[in-house]
Scaffold this active site. Structure first.
Site, PDB file in Angstrom:
ATOM      1  N   ASP A 106      -2.026   1.904  -4.892  1.00  0.00           N
ATOM      2  CA  ASP A 106      -3.308   2.312  -4.314  1.00  0.00           C
ATOM      3  C   ASP A 106      -4.364   1.257  -4.603  1.00  0.00           C
ATOM      4  OD1 ASP A 106      -2.217   4.704  -3.440  1.00  0.00           O
ATOM      5  OD2 ASP A 106      -2.710   5.746  -5.311  1.00  0.00           O
ATOM      6  N   HIS A 150       0.812  -1.215   0.000  1.00  0.00           N
ATOM      7  CA  HIS A 150       0.000   0.000   0.000  1.00  0.00           C
ATOM      8  C   HIS A 150       0.849   1.271   0.000  1.00  0.00           C
ATOM      9  CE1 HIS A 150      -3.772   1.876  -0.080  1.00  0.00           C
ATOM     10  NE2 HIS A 150      -4.423   1.113   0.770  1.00  0.00           N
TER      11      HIS A 150
END
Length: 448
Positions: free
Chosen positions: A424, A420
Site C-alpha cells: 500500500d 500495488h
C-alpha cells in the site's frame, strides 16, 4: 565415415529450451573433442557447449537468437567410424521407394517418377535426427560476421517523385533528396513540404545526406532479449506505483569520508553499502516489501533474510547480482561483495546462484542518477529502490536552540517503485520515512 548428432543436453534447473547467443563454429569447420562450439543462454546463465567428439561440422541448428528445445539436435558432426546415426538400410529404403513408384506408375516417364519421388519425400517422416535441422550446406551459418550483420535498409526511392520543376530546382539547390520527403497530400511534393522538412532539419531531427549514418537493424538476442522480456512482463503484470522522498545526506557523506580516510586496504566505500545497511535495518518492520508475489498461485512469500540485488551495468547489458544475507554483513563486507559481484558480472564469470534469488533490488546510476526515477520492479519481487544524484542546495536548518539559518546541504532524492497488489502507499511512505531517519543520522546505521 559416420555422422554424430549432438543434441542439446539438459542444462538443469528444469528448463525446456535455451537460446543460441553465439556460434563458435560454422559448417565446414574441423573441431576437436571438448572444443567450444556454441554459447547457450537459459533464464539464469550462459552455458558453453563443447563438442563431445572430433570431426567436421556438417550441419548446425538455427541462428543466433533462435531457441532450441532440450533434446533437439544442435550440430551434426562428420566423424571417423560409425557415429551415432543409424544410416544402415537407407539404400534398401531408397530402392523400395523406387520399386513402389515404378509399380504405381508403370507408364510414367523418368521426369514423372522424379516428381513422384519428391512428393513422397515431402510426406515421409524424417529418417534421422539430422533431418530436423535446417539446411546449412552453404557456409552461411550464423557464425560468420557477415551472416550476423543485417544488411542496411535501402533508401533508394521507389519510383519517380512527383514535383513541379520549381520545387525540384529548389530541392536541388538545398541539397535535399525528394525521396526523403513525405508529401502532405496527393503524393506530390510542394514548397510547403520543403518548408516543413527544413523546419524539422533545423530542430535536429534530420541529418543532411553528407552527415547521415547508415541505417542499422540490430537483432535483440541473448541477455538484451531476456531483459526486454522480463521488463515487459513486469510492466504488463505489475501495477506499479512510485514514491519519491528527499533525503539530506550531508552527515552521511561526511561519515563516509571519515570511514574512507581510515580504511587501510579495505575497499573504498561508496554510498551503496551504507544505503544497503540502512535498508536491512528498516525492512524487518516492513516485511511486505521484502517479498515475492506469485500471481498465478495468488501467494505472497515474505522473506526473513534480505537477499539484495543491485543493478550492475555490463558490456552485455544490465545484470542484477545478488548479495546473500545482506543483513548479516557490515559496510566493509558489503563493499567487498559488491566489488566482487560487479566484476564477475562484467567479465561473465558470475554463477547462476549469484544472479538469481533476490528478494528486493536497489538500482542506482550514481552521479547520473537524475532528479527522480521510476524504476521497473524486478519480478517476482514487489519493490525496487532507486537512489538519485546528490546535489548541493541551500536549505533552512534549525539548530539545537531553535534558531533557523540557511546552509549549503547535500540532498538526494530516493525513488521507490512498488507492486500495488501487495504494497500500500502508506507502507511505502512509512518505510521511506523510517529510512530517512537512519540516512540523516548515520550513527544509527553503524550502531549494532
Amino acid at each position: 565415415m559416420g555422422r554424430y548428432t549432438f543434441r542439446l543436453p539438459d542444462i538443469g534447473e528444469g528448463i525446456a529450451e535455451a537460446e543460441i547467443v553465439a556460434w563458435h563454429v560454422k559448417v565446414g569447420d574441423t573441431v576437436e573433442e571438448d572444443a567450444r562450439i556454441a554459447d547457450m543462454m537459459t533464464d539464469k546463465a550462459t552455458v558453453e557447449m563443447e563438442s563431445p567428439v572430433s570431426g567436421t561440422i556438417v550441419e548446425v541448428a538455427g541462428a543466433e537468437g533462435d531457441l532450441i528445445a532440450i533434446g533437439s539436435p544442435l550440430v551434426v558432426i562428420e566423424v571417423e567410424g560409425a557415429g551415432n546415426e543409424d544410416t544402415r538400410g537407407q539404400g534398401a529404403k531408397a530402392a523400395a521407394v523406387e520399386e513402389r513408384i515404378e509399380a504405381e506408375n508403370p507408364d510414367a516417364g523418368d521426369a514423372d517418377r522424379v516428381n513422384a519421388a519428391a512428393q513422397m519425400a515431402k510426406q515421409a517422416p524424417a529418417e534421422s535426427p539430422a533431418a530436423q535441422l535446417p539446411l546449412a550446406s552453404e557456409p552461411t551459418a550464423p557464425a560468420s560476421a557477415e551472416a550476423r550483420t543485417p544488411a542496411p535498409v535501402s533508401r533508394v526511392s521507389q519510383g519517380k517523385v512527383m514535383a513541379s520543376p520549381a520545387v525540384r530546382q529548389r530541392a536541388k539547390d538545398l541539397g535535399i533528396d525528394l525521396a526523403e520527403l513525405r508529401p502532405a497530400e496527393d503524393g506530390r511534393v510542394r514548397h510547403a513540404d520543403l518548408d516543413a522538412f527544413l523546419s524539422y532539419n533545423a530542430s535536429g531531427g534530420f541529418q543532411p545526406a553528407g552527415r547521415r549514418g547508415a541505417d542499422e537493424q540490430v537483432r535483440v538476442i541473448g541477455l538484451r532479449r531476456r531483459i526486454a522480456e522480463n521488463m515487459a512482463a513486469s510492466k504488463r503484470h505489475i501495477p506499479h506505483f512510485a514514491y519519491v522522498e528527499e533525503f539530506d545526506v550531508t552527515a552521511l557523506e561526511e561519515t563516509r569520508a571519515q570511514l574512507n580516510a581510515g580504511r587501510g586496504d579495505r575497499p573504498k566505500l561508496t554510498m551503496l553499502p551504507l544505503l544497503i545497511t540502512a535498508i536491512c535495518k528498516v525492512l524487518p518492520k516492513y516485511p511486505m516489501l521484502n517479498a515475492h508475489y506469485d500471481d498465478e498461485a495468488g501467494v505472497v512469500t515474505r522473506y526473513g533474510s534480505v537477499h539484495l540485488g543491485f543493478a550492475a551495468q555490463t558490456p552485455a547489458g544490465l545484470m542484477v547480482p545478488v548479495i546473500r544475507d545482506a543483513q548479516d554483513r557490515n559496510v566493509w563486507q558489503l563493499a567487498t561483495e559488491i566489488t566482487r559481484l560487479a566484476a564477475a558480472a562484467r567479465d561473465g564469470s558470475a554463477k547462476s546462484l549469484e544472479l538469481s534469488g533476490s528478494t528486493i533490488t536497489v538500482t542506482s546510476l550514481g552521479p547520473m542518477g537524475g532528479v527522480a526515477t521510476t524504476p521497473v520492479i524486478n519480478r517476482p519481487e514487489v519493490a525496487i529502490i532507486g537512489p538519485n544524484r546528490i546535489v548541493e542546495r541551500p536549505m533552512f536548518v534549525r539548530d539545537a536552540s531553535g534558531v533557523e539559518r540557511i546552509e549549503k546541504r547535500k540532498i538526494m532524492n530516493m525513488s521507490m517503485s512498488c507492486d500495488h497488489r501487495v504494497v500500500d502507499g502508506w507502507d511505502a511512505a512509512s518505510f521511506a520515512q523510517d529510512l530517512k531517519k537512519l540516512i540523516e543520522a548515520p550513527a544509527l546505521i553503524l550502531a549494532g
